[in-house]
Structures are given as C-alpha cells and as structure tokens.
Scaffold this active site. Structure first.
Site, PDB file in Angstrom:
ATOM      1  N   THR A   1      38.929  52.121 -44.145  1.00  0.00           N
ATOM      2  CA  THR A   1      37.709  53.207 -44.859  1.00  0.00           C
ATOM      3  C   THR A   1      37.306  52.439 -45.600  1.00  0.00           C
ATOM      4  O   THR A   1      38.036  51.778 -46.837  1.00  0.00           O
ATOM      5  CB  THR A   1      37.670  55.235 -44.863  1.00  0.00           C
ATOM      6  OG1 THR A   1      37.191  55.136 -46.021  1.00  0.00           O
ATOM      7  CG2 THR A   1      39.243  55.507 -46.020  1.00  0.00           C
ATOM      8  N   ASP A   2      36.294  52.474 -46.730  1.00  0.00           N
ATOM      9  CA  ASP A   2      35.685  52.504 -47.686  1.00  0.00           C
ATOM     10  C   ASP A   2      36.402  52.675 -48.892  1.00  0.00           C
ATOM     11  O   ASP A   2      36.098  52.216 -50.056  1.00  0.00           O
ATOM     12  CB  ASP A   2      34.192  51.824 -47.779  1.00  0.00           C
ATOM     13  CG  ASP A   2      33.848  53.673 -47.785  1.00  0.00           C
ATOM     14  OD1 ASP A   2      34.164  54.905 -48.110  1.00  0.00           O
ATOM     15  OD2 ASP A   2      32.533  53.347 -47.813  1.00  0.00           O
ATOM     16  N   GLU A   3      36.803  54.584 -48.998  1.00  0.00           N
ATOM     17  CA  GLU A   3      37.505  54.847 -49.912  1.00  0.00           C
ATOM     18  C   GLU A   3      38.642  54.441 -50.905  1.00  0.00           C
ATOM     19  O   GLU A   3      38.833  54.637 -51.562  1.00  0.00           O
ATOM     20  CB  GLU A   3      37.723  55.699 -49.856  1.00  0.00           C
ATOM     21  CG  GLU A   3      36.800  56.927 -48.760  1.00  0.00           C
ATOM     22  CD  GLU A   3      36.541  58.638 -49.418  1.00  0.00           C
ATOM     23  OE1 GLU A   3      37.987  58.933 -49.733  1.00  0.00           O
ATOM     24  OE2 GLU A   3      35.866  59.454 -48.602  1.00  0.00           O
TER      25      GLU A   3
ATOM     26  N   TYR B   1      44.296  61.024 -49.654  1.00  0.00           N
ATOM     27  CA  TYR B   1      43.937  61.134 -48.436  1.00  0.00           C
ATOM     28  C   TYR B   1      43.608  59.668 -48.828  1.00  0.00           C
ATOM     29  O   TYR B   1      44.203  58.914 -47.629  1.00  0.00           O
ATOM     30  CB  TYR B   1      42.573  61.712 -48.224  1.00  0.00           C
ATOM     31  CG  TYR B   1      41.273  60.717 -46.757  1.00  0.00           C
ATOM     32  CD1 TYR B   1      42.343  60.603 -45.860  1.00  0.00           C
ATOM     33  CD2 TYR B   1      40.601  59.926 -46.963  1.00  0.00           C
ATOM     34  CE1 TYR B   1      41.498  59.912 -44.461  1.00  0.00           C
ATOM     35  CE2 TYR B   1      40.229  59.143 -46.765  1.00  0.00           C
ATOM     36  CZ  TYR B   1      40.020  59.157 -44.929  1.00  0.00           C
ATOM     37  OH  TYR B   1      39.754  58.939 -44.331  1.00  0.00           O
TER      38      TYR B   1
ATOM     39  N   LYS C   1      45.502  55.890 -46.803  1.00  0.00           N
ATOM     40  CA  LYS C   1      45.239  55.211 -46.003  1.00  0.00           C
ATOM     41  C   LYS C   1      45.171  53.898 -46.732  1.00  0.00           C
ATOM     42  O   LYS C   1      45.645  52.619 -46.024  1.00  0.00           O
ATOM     43  CB  LYS C   1      43.049  55.006 -45.708  1.00  0.00           C
ATOM     44  CG  LYS C   1      42.849  56.163 -45.273  1.00  0.00           C
ATOM     45  CD  LYS C   1      43.437  56.318 -43.887  1.00  0.00           C
ATOM     46  CE  LYS C   1      42.185  55.641 -42.454  1.00  0.00           C
ATOM     47  NZ  LYS C   1      42.837  55.768 -41.421  1.00  0.00           N
TER      48      LYS C   1
END
Ligand code: NAD
Ligand code: DAU
Length: 341
Positions: free
Chosen positions: A125-127, A153, A157
């Site tokens: 994810t870009d997060e 979260y 990741k």
C-alpha cells in the site's frame, strides 16, 4: 499456470480473481482465505463452479495447512492480498495486524522458498510512505520515498515489505511488491469511506466525516489495480517495487458531497466527527515507473468509476444488507458512538 491468491474473498482479491479467470481461461486459481469479518464467500459465488477455480479456507499464519496446500497444488505463483486492512481497526487492536500482515507473509514466503516458485507477489500500500502535506501538491510518493508509516496497519504492511525484500536478497526468492493508492469499486466492505457513505446515504443515516474532511486520498478503480498486478506478475522485474496510482487526488468531503449528489440525498446528512488518531493528511502516487517499464495506465476515470460503483451498490443491496445486519452493527456502534462530537 497455477496461482494461489490469498485474501480472495475480500474486496480487491475477489476482483483480481474475476479478472484473472476472465483473462486467462487456462490458468488455475486457488483462493486461500480465512474468511474473517472482511471475507465473504457470497462474493465468489459466480466462480465457485468454475473448474479452474478452487476455494480453500485457510489462515495464512497456519504453516502446516499452507505446507499441505503447496504439496497438493504445487503453485507457480502466489499473490498475497490477505491482510487485516482497516486503519481504524488497527488503532483499536494492533496485534492481529502484526500476526496476519507480517507473520502470515513470512509463512507464505517460507513455503515458496521450500517448494520453489516463479513469483511471490506482495500486495502492499502507499500508506507505507506515511503522508504528504496538503500545501505541497508537487510532492508525490515514488518508489524511493523512505518508509515512514503512521498507523499500526501501515507499519505492519511496511514491516512485511521489508521482509519480502529481505527474502529476495537473502534467499533469492523471486518477489515483486506493488504499492497502490486507495481503491474503490464493487465488493468494497462498507467500513471503508466510499461504501460506508453510499450505504449510510441509502439508509438516510448520518455521514460521519473525520476531522475537517480535507484529508486527501488518491482514488483508483479496483479493476485498474488488478490489471497492474497482472502486468507486474508477468512482466515486472524480480526484487522491484512498483507504485500504482492514477493521479486522482480528492478531499474526503468532496467525495461525500458527490455521493450525496449522485444519490439525490441532502448534504444535511453530513456530520463532522472526532478525527482518526494519527490521521494521514494526504496520499499521492507517482506511477511513472509502472507506466514507463510496463506500459500501465489507469483506464477508468473517477467520474465514471464512482457512478459504476454507486450503481453496483444499488443493484446488489442483498450483498451489503447481509453484511450490515450482522457483527458489523456492533463494530459501527463501538467505533462511531465514541466519535460523536
Ligand atoms: P479486505 O479487508 O477487503 O480483504 C482482506 C481479505 O483477507 C478478506 O477476505 C479476509 O478474510 C482475508 N484474510 C484476513 N486475514 C487472513 C488470514 N490470516 N489468512 C487468510 N486470509 C485472511 O482487504 P482489501 O481492501 O481487499 O485489501 C487487500 C490487500 O490490498 C491488502 O493487503 C491491503 O493491504 C492491500 N491494499 C488495499 C487497498 C485498498 O484501498 N483497499 C489499497 C492498497 C493496498
Ligand atoms: O491508501 C491505501 C489504503 O487505503 C489501504 O492500504 C487500506 O487498506 C484502505 O483501507 C485505505 O485506507 P484509508 O484509511 O485511506 O481508507 P478509509 O476508507 O478507511 O478512509 C479514507 C479516508 O476517509 C480517510 O482519510 C479517513 C476518512 N473517513 C473514513 C471513514 C471510514 C471518514 O472521514 N469517515 C469514515 O467513516
């Protein structure tokens, strides 16, 4: 080609399975899913009878069950979508995020190492890059942006991504990673912004906007993400990370207003509530690498994608009504009662 797709009963995994079965009629797709609250077998009902498809209920942290499956199926590739995916839940209870997102990834890669594999693909994810300021529209996440995750979260990741790259360097496991921006489309679980607002608006319930509503996300139609992963697993270079996003930045409040307009609902339903802890301000992806190396470009414009998505929720009431009539009600009460302002 035999591909194990984990997390295939969830939002993006199921859309990926539909894409792969349609695009490659000779591939065998094996869906591994624990069926957590976010996994829904009814999502897969249109492919359950397809002879090239198998569903198996397994927790990716269960190394024995994963080993057994690898012995039976001898997969060529693994595409790992399985994850705890909701930021708000990770703030309430980080532990399960570390287990599934990090330990589960290790279990899958250990099986790949033992049995040999053409490709292990990690859906990230870009997060993992943290966030960007609102007043610097020139700044975008590239693959070189340092990892600076904000929530339990996103840090789980990021941890998994580091592990995947470590397995490439240490063991030569043929891995790739994609880091995509926010997806939207059919089968999106109604705890996430777009489906939650559609479902609440249809039920004339308040539309809870966190903070000032000005946080920005970079929205991509789910089919475009699936096509990007398809390209990466077939043509992407081993050991590489590919950012995926469509230059479609929008403030949350503008999305919610758009949904009200499309559904003919009053904006009076909008309610500003307590902000998410550590709330990332803005995400924005630079997709130059996947475009120049693999020729990927998003195909669905947001104006069209959001209309298709809203229509899908109108046409598939049974799917989401089933969800919101169950455990979801307890979740909703717990999360949103405490956010009232
Ligand atoms: P989702 O929550 O809709 O689906 C997750 C699926 O994984 C569910 O079917 C669930 O049952 C399954 N699962 C959870 N724990 C499991 C376990 N231990 N073993 C086996 N299966 C398990 O998530 P999503 O939105 O479809 O996201 C899929 C992946 O894409 C995630 O890895 C997420 O981090 C990533 N991602 C999501 C977005 C987005 O906008 N939704 C964007 C970028 C990346
Ligand atoms: O960027 C990719 C990520 O996008 C994925 O990795 C995650 O799995 C996925 O859940 C998503 O994370 P976000 O936190 O961006 O998505 P969410 O839909 O939870 O929230 C989007 C924005 O809307 C965020 O700024 C918080 C806000 N929001 C969300 C909800 C659920 C609200 O204002 N009200 C809400 O009720």
């Amino acid at each position: 080609m035999k591909i194990i797709v984990t997390g295939g009963a969830g939002f993006i995994g199921s859309n990926f399975i539909f894409h792969m079965l349609n695009t490659y009629p000779n591939y065998r797709i094996i869906c591994v899913d624990k069926l957590t609250y976010a996994g829904n077998l009814s999502t897969l009902k249109s492919v359950m009878d397809n002879s090239n498809f198998r569903f198996i209920k397994i927790d990716i942290c269960d190394s024995e069950a994963i080993e057994q499956l690898f012995m039976e199926e001898k997969p060529d590739m693994v595409v790992n979508f399985a994850a705890e995916s909701h930021v708000d839940r990770s703030i309430e209870n980080p532990g399960i995020f570390l287990e599934t997102n990090i330990m589960g990834t290790a279990v899958l890669m250990d099986a790949c190492r033992k049995h040999g594999i053409k490709r292990y693909h990690q859906v990230s994810t870009d997060e993992v890059y943290g966030d960007l300021p609102l007043d610097r529209p020139d700044l975008l996440f590239t693959e070189e942006t340092p990892l600076y995750a904000s929530s339990p979260y996103s840090s789980s990741k990021a941890g998994a991504d580091l592990l995947v790259l470590a397995y490439f360097r240490t063991y030569g496991l043929p891995v790739t990673i994609s880091r995509c921006s926010n997806n939207y489309g059919p089968y999106h679980f109604p705890e996430k912004l777009i489906p939650l607002m559609i479902v609440n608006a249809l039920n004339n319930k308040p539309l809870p906007v966190y903070g000032d509503g000005k946080n920005v996300r970079d929205w991509l139609y789910v089919e475009d993400h699936c096509k990007a992963i398809d390209l990466i697993i077939h043509k992407g270079r081993e050991g590489e990370v590919y950012n995926v996003g469509g230059h479609n930045e929008m403030a949350n409040i503008d999305i919610v207003k758009l949904i009200c307009k499309e559904l003919g609902k009053s904006e009076d339903l909008i309610t500003y509530v307590t902000d998410r802890k550590g709330h990332d301000r803005r995400y924005a992806i630079d997709p130059t690498k996947i475009h120049t190396e693999l020729g990927w470009l998003p195909e669905t414009k947001f104006e069209d994608g959001i209309k298709k998505t809203i229509q899908w929720y109108l046409d598939n009431r049974e799917w989401w009504e089933d969800i919101i009539s169950g455990e979801y009600q307890h979740y909703y009460k717990k999360m949103y009662e405490s956010k009232k302002e």
